[in-house]
Design a protein around this motif. Structure first.
Motif, short mmCIF file in Angstrom:
data_model
loop_
_atom_site.label_atom_id
_atom_site.label_comp_id
_atom_site.label_asym_id
_atom_site.label_seq_id
_atom_site.Cartn_x
_atom_site.Cartn_y
_atom_site.Cartn_z
N LYS A 62 69.78 42.50 46.84
CA LYS A 62 68.97 42.57 48.06
C LYS A 62 69.36 43.74 48.95
CE LYS A 62 67.95 37.61 48.27
NZ LYS A 62 68.06 36.37 49.08
N ARG A 63 70.44 44.43 48.63
CA ARG A 63 70.85 45.57 49.45
C ARG A 63 69.94 46.77 49.18
NH1 ARG A 63 76.95 44.77 47.39
NH2 ARG A 63 77.22 42.64 48.22
N PRO A 64 69.54 47.49 50.22
CA PRO A 64 68.68 48.66 50.02
C PRO A 64 69.42 49.79 49.32
CG PRO A 64 69.37 48.50 52.31
CD PRO A 64 69.84 47.24 51.63
N THR A 65 68.70 50.61 48.58
CA THR A 65 69.27 51.83 48.03
C THR A 65 69.42 52.84 49.15
OG1 THR A 65 67.12 52.84 47.57
CG2 THR A 65 68.05 51.38 45.86
N PHE A 66 70.15 53.92 48.90
CA PHE A 66 70.30 54.93 49.94
C PHE A 66 68.99 55.69 50.18
CE2 PHE A 66 74.82 54.17 49.40
CZ PHE A 66 75.22 54.17 50.72
N LYS A 67 68.15 55.74 49.17
CA LYS A 67 66.83 56.34 49.38
C LYS A 67 66.04 55.52 50.39
CE LYS A 67 62.93 58.30 46.84
NZ LYS A 67 62.33 58.51 45.50
N ASP A 68 66.18 54.19 50.29
CA ASP A 68 65.54 53.32 51.28
C ASP A 68 66.21 53.46 52.65
OD1 ASP A 68 63.71 52.28 49.44
OD2 ASP A 68 65.12 50.72 48.77
N CYS A 69 67.53 53.60 52.65
CA CYS A 69 68.26 53.77 53.92
C CYS A 69 67.78 55.00 54.67
CB CYS A 69 69.76 53.87 53.65
SG CYS A 69 70.56 52.36 53.06
N LEU A 70 67.48 56.06 53.93
CA LEU A 70 67.09 57.32 54.57
C LEU A 70 65.80 57.17 55.38
CD1 LEU A 70 67.86 59.97 51.81
CD2 LEU A 70 69.08 59.59 53.96
N LYS A 71 64.92 56.26 54.98
CA LYS A 71 63.68 56.05 55.72
C LYS A 71 63.98 55.56 57.13
CE LYS A 71 61.30 54.77 51.43
NZ LYS A 71 60.64 53.66 50.68
N VAL A 72 65.04 54.77 57.26
CA VAL A 72 65.45 54.26 58.57
C VAL A 72 66.29 55.28 59.32
CG1 VAL A 72 66.71 52.45 59.80
CG2 VAL A 72 65.39 51.88 57.74
N THR A 73 67.33 55.82 58.66
CA THR A 73 68.25 56.72 59.36
C THR A 73 67.58 58.00 59.83
OG1 THR A 73 69.01 57.74 57.28
CG2 THR A 73 70.22 55.81 58.08
N GLU A 74 66.62 58.52 59.05
CA GLU A 74 65.92 59.73 59.48
C GLU A 74 65.04 59.44 60.69
OE1 GLU A 74 63.46 63.46 57.61
OE2 GLU A 74 63.27 61.52 56.62
N GLU A 75 64.37 58.31 60.67
CA GLU A 75 63.49 57.95 61.79
C GLU A 75 64.27 57.79 63.08
OE1 GLU A 75 60.37 54.38 63.13
OE2 GLU A 75 61.21 54.43 61.09
N VAL A 76 65.40 57.06 63.03
CA VAL A 76 66.15 56.85 64.28
C VAL A 76 66.89 58.12 64.70
CG1 VAL A 76 66.36 54.37 63.87
CG2 VAL A 76 68.16 55.89 63.04
N PHE A 77 67.30 58.94 63.74
CA PHE A 77 67.94 60.21 64.10
C PHE A 77 66.97 61.12 64.83
CE2 PHE A 77 68.61 64.67 62.58
CZ PHE A 77 69.59 65.00 63.49
N LEU A 78 65.73 61.20 64.34
CA LEU A 78 64.74 62.08 64.98
C LEU A 78 64.44 61.65 66.41
CD1 LEU A 78 62.27 62.70 62.02
CD2 LEU A 78 63.96 64.28 62.98
N MET A 79 64.62 60.35 66.70
CA MET A 79 64.42 59.88 68.08
C MET A 79 65.42 60.52 69.04
SD MET A 79 63.99 55.78 67.49
CE MET A 79 62.70 55.06 66.44
N HIS A 80 66.59 60.91 68.51
CA HIS A 80 67.69 61.38 69.36
C HIS A 80 68.13 62.81 69.03
CE1 HIS A 80 68.41 57.32 70.99
NE2 HIS A 80 68.04 56.91 69.79
N LYS A 81 67.38 63.48 68.17
CA LYS A 81 67.79 64.81 67.70
C LYS A 81 67.98 65.80 68.85
CE LYS A 81 66.63 68.34 64.28
NZ LYS A 81 65.66 68.75 63.22
#
Length: 446
Positions: free
Chosen positions: A271-290
């Motif tokens: 049930k753990r996400p792959t890192f490819k799936d993680c990137l969809k979240v981390t990129e989105e939240v990073f861009l909020m604060h870039k």
């Protein structure tokens, strides 16, 4: 192209100058040096005598893994060092990119608090990028934790220390790690990894990433007083680091990052996400604060430069205490190795660490009083020993270095230089200890 089979000449002492010892690891010592021809600093991981860089050895594999995985978010390897090192005879080592701002672990210790939010989100994204690249090359890290995420002068993150890295298609973990050998790694291991028959897969790294995220978000070490046998029991039963003091509404994107963290530490590896799936979240939240990253980095660097010596800014640390099961304590109920009574309800407590100025006699007493605990937990034994300089004679140094584990090195250090040198050596040992293990010193009241 295999790193150790290329046709370029090895890097020798004639190529390097301005050597400076900066740390120790499981295989040997790490030095900073300036490459005369290239004109920039490099890091050299010098191996202990007897550790082989020959084809097929574990360190040879590490070097080749690093070469295979070289990218913007993974530490670069430049070549192999062969030659004497500061008076020692012929040594071998790996020449790598030098990261001038230490690691995420040293950053959290120096700040005494979490980094500013824009930097938190960038670190989360950069680690995910590096791990996704590793997994795309069919590699696993298997030792992802704050001290293995290094930072350059702009506080950008790169993955390092592939001592446990394996090709994922054939990965195996046949030897159970003991508390003495892992030195904290076990706190980042998934529940299934405590089974002796476990064979690692990529979801191992996803779990480690979740605990790393918790450390970056909170600025704390997970389960700071828990020992291996406690973690081994409680993690498979569902214990995880506490979330009570993370205000998920405090900043935009934090709720999404915490949700990702919880999915990554799921007890079911599938049930753990792959890192490819993680990137969809981390990129989105990073861009909020870039847009705020440059200011955050400047803020942190200014603060770090204002600090002197080994002093750490002390803060009140809020800890959550949960109800106990009849036979096993919750990992988050452990403070300085003692259980706090909870009476079945959640309470809060603060641990305040005072900034003490200790006399030589008080430092020596601290070293004596905490002998058993220091022998058990200290990992940077050789780095501390080297800082004692001439207080440790060559024969004693050789005896300490020859010991196979950190615990045995510490016992030799106590039985030799610390016993014979009296208060002077013990006080110097305390100062070196505070530099390399500040959290341990604070936890023990120093």
């Amino acid at each position: 192209m295999a790193l150790l089979s290329h046709k370029s000449q090895p890097i020798g002492p004639e190529n390097l100058e301005n050597w400076d010892h900066i740390g120790s690891g499981g295989f040997g010592h790490v030095y900073k040096a300036r490459h005369k021809d290239w004109g920039f600093d490099v890091a050299i991981k010098i191996l202990h005598d007897g550790v082989s860089l020959q084809k097929g050895s574990r360190v040879w594999a590490e070097a080749n893994f690093m070469e295979t995985a070289s990218c913007e978010y993974v530490l670069r390897v430049y070549g192999i060092y062969q030659g004497p090192v500061q008076g020692l005879p012929l040594r071998q080592g790996i020449v790598m990119e030098f990261m001038g701002k230490g690691s995420v672990q040293s950053l959290l210790e120096d700040l005494g608090s979490p980094p500013p939010w824009p930097l938190v989100f960038r670190l989360a994204h950069e680690v995910a990028l590096g791990m996704n690249f590793l997994h795309s090359r069919k590699l696993m890290h298997q030792d992802l934790k704050p001290c293995n995420v290094l930072l350059n002068d702009d506080l950008k993150a790169k993955l390092a220390d592939f001592g446990l890295c394996r090709i994922s298609a054939s990965a195996s973990c046949k030897n159970k790690e003991t508390e003495e050998e892992t030195g904290g790694t076990y706190k980042y291991m998934p529940p299934e990894a405590f089974d002796l028959s476990y064979e690692p897969v990529r979801s191992f790294d996803s779990y480690s990433y979740s605990i790393l995220l918790w450390s970056i978000i909170t600025g704390k070490e997970p389960y700071p007083a828990a020992r291996y046998n406690q973690v081994e029991v409680r993690i498979p039963l569902g214990d995880r680091p506490p979330l009570e003091h993370i205000d998920q509404q405090k900043v935009e994107g934090l709720k999404e990052l915490v949700d990702l963290m919880q999915r990554c530490w799921d007890g079911d590896p599938s049930k753990r996400p792959t890192f490819k799936d993680c990137l969809k979240v981390t990129e989105e939240v990073f861009l909020m604060h870039k847009k705020g990253v440059s200011h955050a980095v400047h803020q942190v660097l200014t603060r770090l430069e204002s600090q002197t010596g080994t002093q750490r800014e002390n803060n009140n640390v809020a800890l959550s205490f949960l109800s106990l099961t009849p036979d096993q304590p919750n990992l988050n109920d452990l403070v300085d190795g003692r259980l706090m009574e909870t009476k079945g309800t959640s309470i809060q407590a603060s641990v305040s660490v005072s900034d003490k100025r200790m006399s030589r006699k008080e430092k020596a007493k601290f070293v004596d009083d905490n002998r058993a605990e220091l022998t058990r937990v200290i990992s940077e034994v050789m780095a501390i020993t080297e800082e004692l300089g001439d207080m440790v004679h060559d024969e004693a140094y050789a005896l300490i270095r020859a010991q196979p584990t950190s615990m045995k090195k510490m016992r030799e250090l106590y039985q030799g230089p610390l016993r014979s040198g009296g208060e002077v050596v013990k006080a110097a040992f305390f100062d070196a200890l505070k530099k390399h293990h500040p959290r341990t010193v604070e936890r023990l009241g120093g």
